[in-house]
Design a protein around this motif. Sequence first.
Motif, PDB file in Angstrom:
ATOM      1  N   ARG A 217      -6.134   9.453  11.929  1.00  0.00           N
ATOM      2  CA  ARG A 217      -5.054   9.112  11.001  1.00  0.00           C
ATOM      3  C   ARG A 217      -3.701   9.180  11.689  1.00  0.00           C
ATOM      4  NH1 ARG A 217      -9.337   8.130   9.413  1.00  0.00           N
ATOM      5  NH2 ARG A 217     -10.217   8.392   7.315  1.00  0.00           N
ATOM      6  N   ASP A 218      -3.686   8.897  12.989  1.00  0.00           N
ATOM      7  CA  ASP A 218      -2.461   8.789  13.790  1.00  0.00           C
ATOM      8  C   ASP A 218      -1.700  10.090  13.968  1.00  0.00           C
ATOM      9  OD1 ASP A 218      -2.880   6.129  14.375  1.00  0.00           O
ATOM     10  OD2 ASP A 218      -1.717   5.398  12.680  1.00  0.00           O
ATOM     11  N   LYS A 229      -7.793  13.220   0.485  1.00  0.00           N
ATOM     12  CA  LYS A 229      -7.463  12.570  -0.785  1.00  0.00           C
ATOM     13  C   LYS A 229      -5.969  12.757  -1.059  1.00  0.00           C
ATOM     14  CE  LYS A 229     -12.013  12.462  -2.970  1.00  0.00           C
ATOM     15  NZ  LYS A 229     -12.821  12.792  -4.184  1.00  0.00           N
ATOM     16  N   LEU A 230      -5.535  14.019  -1.112  1.00  0.00           N
ATOM     17  CA  LEU A 230      -4.097  14.293  -1.239  1.00  0.00           C
ATOM     18  C   LEU A 230      -3.711  15.249  -0.109  1.00  0.00           C
ATOM     19  CD1 LEU A 230      -1.863  13.598  -3.415  1.00  0.00           C
ATOM     20  CD2 LEU A 230      -2.111  15.945  -4.186  1.00  0.00           C
ATOM     21  N   GLY A 231      -3.225  14.679   0.973  1.00  0.00           N
ATOM     22  CA  GLY A 231      -3.050  13.278   1.228  1.00  0.00           C
ATOM     23  C   GLY A 231      -2.801  13.148   2.703  1.00  0.00           C
ATOM     24  N   ASN A 232      -2.221  12.041   3.098  1.00  0.00           N
ATOM     25  CA  ASN A 232      -1.818  11.840   4.491  1.00  0.00           C
ATOM     26  C   ASN A 232      -0.288  11.845   4.564  1.00  0.00           C
ATOM     27  OD1 ASN A 232      -2.725  11.473   7.190  1.00  0.00           O
ATOM     28  ND2 ASN A 232      -2.008   9.368   7.128  1.00  0.00           N
ATOM     29  N   GLY A 238       6.542   4.562   7.282  1.00  0.00           N
ATOM     30  CA  GLY A 238       6.730   3.118   7.201  1.00  0.00           C
ATOM     31  C   GLY A 238       5.473   2.299   7.418  1.00  0.00           C
ATOM     32  N   LYS A 239       4.384   2.935   7.852  1.00  0.00           N
ATOM     33  CA  LYS A 239       3.125   2.231   8.057  1.00  0.00           C
ATOM     34  C   LYS A 239       2.401   2.112   6.721  1.00  0.00           C
ATOM     35  CE  LYS A 239      -1.065   2.311  10.920  1.00  0.00           C
ATOM     36  NZ  LYS A 239      -1.795   3.035  11.983  1.00  0.00           N
ATOM     37  N   ARG A 240       2.024   0.896   6.320  1.00  0.00           N
ATOM     38  CA  ARG A 240       1.487   0.683   4.979  1.00  0.00           C
ATOM     39  C   ARG A 240      -0.037   0.651   4.937  1.00  0.00           C
ATOM     40  NH1 ARG A 240       5.275  -2.838   1.039  1.00  0.00           N
ATOM     41  NH2 ARG A 240       7.310  -2.252   1.850  1.00  0.00           N
ATOM     42  N   GLU A 241      -0.659   0.724   6.087  1.00  0.00           N
ATOM     43  CA  GLU A 241      -2.118   0.773   6.105  1.00  0.00           C
ATOM     44  C   GLU A 241      -2.581   2.178   6.492  1.00  0.00           C
ATOM     45  OE1 GLU A 241      -0.708  -1.124   9.994  1.00  0.00           O
ATOM     46  OE2 GLU A 241      -0.323  -1.419   7.859  1.00  0.00           O
ATOM     47  N   LEU A 242      -3.882   2.339   6.715  1.00  0.00           N
ATOM     48  CA  LEU A 242      -4.445   3.633   7.072  1.00  0.00           C
ATOM     49  C   LEU A 242      -3.696   4.237   8.246  1.00  0.00           C
ATOM     50  CD1 LEU A 242      -6.888   5.308   6.052  1.00  0.00           C
ATOM     51  CD2 LEU A 242      -8.173   4.398   7.981  1.00  0.00           C
ATOM     52  N   HIS A 252      -6.783   3.857   0.548  1.00  0.00           N
ATOM     53  CA  HIS A 252      -5.496   4.429   0.937  1.00  0.00           C
ATOM     54  C   HIS A 252      -4.389   3.811   0.087  1.00  0.00           C
ATOM     55  CE1 HIS A 252      -2.350   6.108   3.492  1.00  0.00           C
ATOM     56  NE2 HIS A 252      -1.789   4.910   3.508  1.00  0.00           N
ATOM     57  N   LEU A 253      -3.662   4.653  -0.664  1.00  0.00           N
ATOM     58  CA  LEU A 253      -2.525   4.212  -1.469  1.00  0.00           C
ATOM     59  C   LEU A 253      -1.252   4.637  -0.755  1.00  0.00           C
ATOM     60  CD1 LEU A 253      -3.849   5.229  -5.009  1.00  0.00           C
ATOM     61  CD2 LEU A 253      -3.992   3.004  -3.892  1.00  0.00           C
ATOM     62  N   GLN A 254      -0.500   3.660  -0.263  1.00  0.00           N
ATOM     63  CA  GLN A 254       0.667   3.981   0.536  1.00  0.00           C
ATOM     64  C   GLN A 254       1.853   4.374  -0.332  1.00  0.00           C
ATOM     65  OE1 GLN A 254      -0.668   0.947   0.303  1.00  0.00           O
ATOM     66  NE2 GLN A 254       0.888  -0.645   0.088  1.00  0.00           N
ATOM     67  N   ILE A 255       2.672   5.284   0.181  1.00  0.00           N
ATOM     68  CA  ILE A 255       3.918   5.654  -0.462  1.00  0.00           C
ATOM     69  C   ILE A 255       5.028   5.610   0.580  1.00  0.00           C
ATOM     70  CG2 ILE A 255       2.873   7.047  -2.290  1.00  0.00           C
ATOM     71  CD1 ILE A 255       3.455   9.519  -0.673  1.00  0.00           C
TER      72      ILE A 255
END
Length: 269
Positions: A217-218, A229-232, A238-242, A252-255
């Motif tokens: 997960r970088d 799940k909660l969370g990354n 600024g990265k919108r993918e995994l 993955h739900l981006q914020i």
Amino acid sequence: MALNTLADVFAFIDISGKEYKPYYKLIEEKRALPRYVYKCLKDEYICDNVKDKLACYPLQSDCEAIYENGPRTDGMYMISPDGRCPFLVYCHMKNGGWTVIQRRVDGRVSFYRPWDGYVSGFGDLDGSFWLGLEKIHRLTRDGSQIYFDMENYDGSRDYAHYNVFTVYEAATAYRMNVDTFGYRGSIIELLSYHDNQKFSTYDRDNNASSSNCCKDRDGGGWWYKDCYKLGNFNGVYGKRELGGIGYGDGGHLQIKNVEIKIKAMYGVC
């Protein structure tokens, strides 16, 4: 430079790896103090500049205690949860005083950090930062509330609020416990998935997965299980993918931005 602001005082305190000493003693070892500043610190008060005059406030255990004893302005304050070496935190004074332990508002601070970085903390208290596992443990050892304040890319906001959250000592790899009793939030309850997990970083893999969730997960540290799940929340800004900041609910739900804050269990949100 005179020791008459919070920043000045903090600059002369080395809180890393020190045995307990009253913090005026730590400062005294660094340099001579003006008598009025020494007396203020010796009596376990903290000094700040108010309208260009030195003012002293009792050293409090957290932001809620500061709120209850006078200052009610958002900003940086010195605290000591357990009477040991104090440290600076950012306080949100709305709703009774919350101590901020993590914030992501821009990409200027890298959260790709090794274990030691996540233990001690990093970043800018006025911007993006991680307070540090040892400090979070000291703040939550007797249990606390925890509040996740999330801003989505469309400008809407979500939150998750737990009444019981604890981070244990270094010998447990900063294991985390959370209780779902009384959970409130605009998203479904997810943090209990991580209950009883040790903290993991890319160089110290403590998760329950066969893979290294942190590396996959970088590099952002968290109480990963398999994987989150909660969370990354310590992912790539600024990265919108995994790998970016977000949480998992069937995907993955981006914020965009997130702030995590705590206060004592008996406090009221």
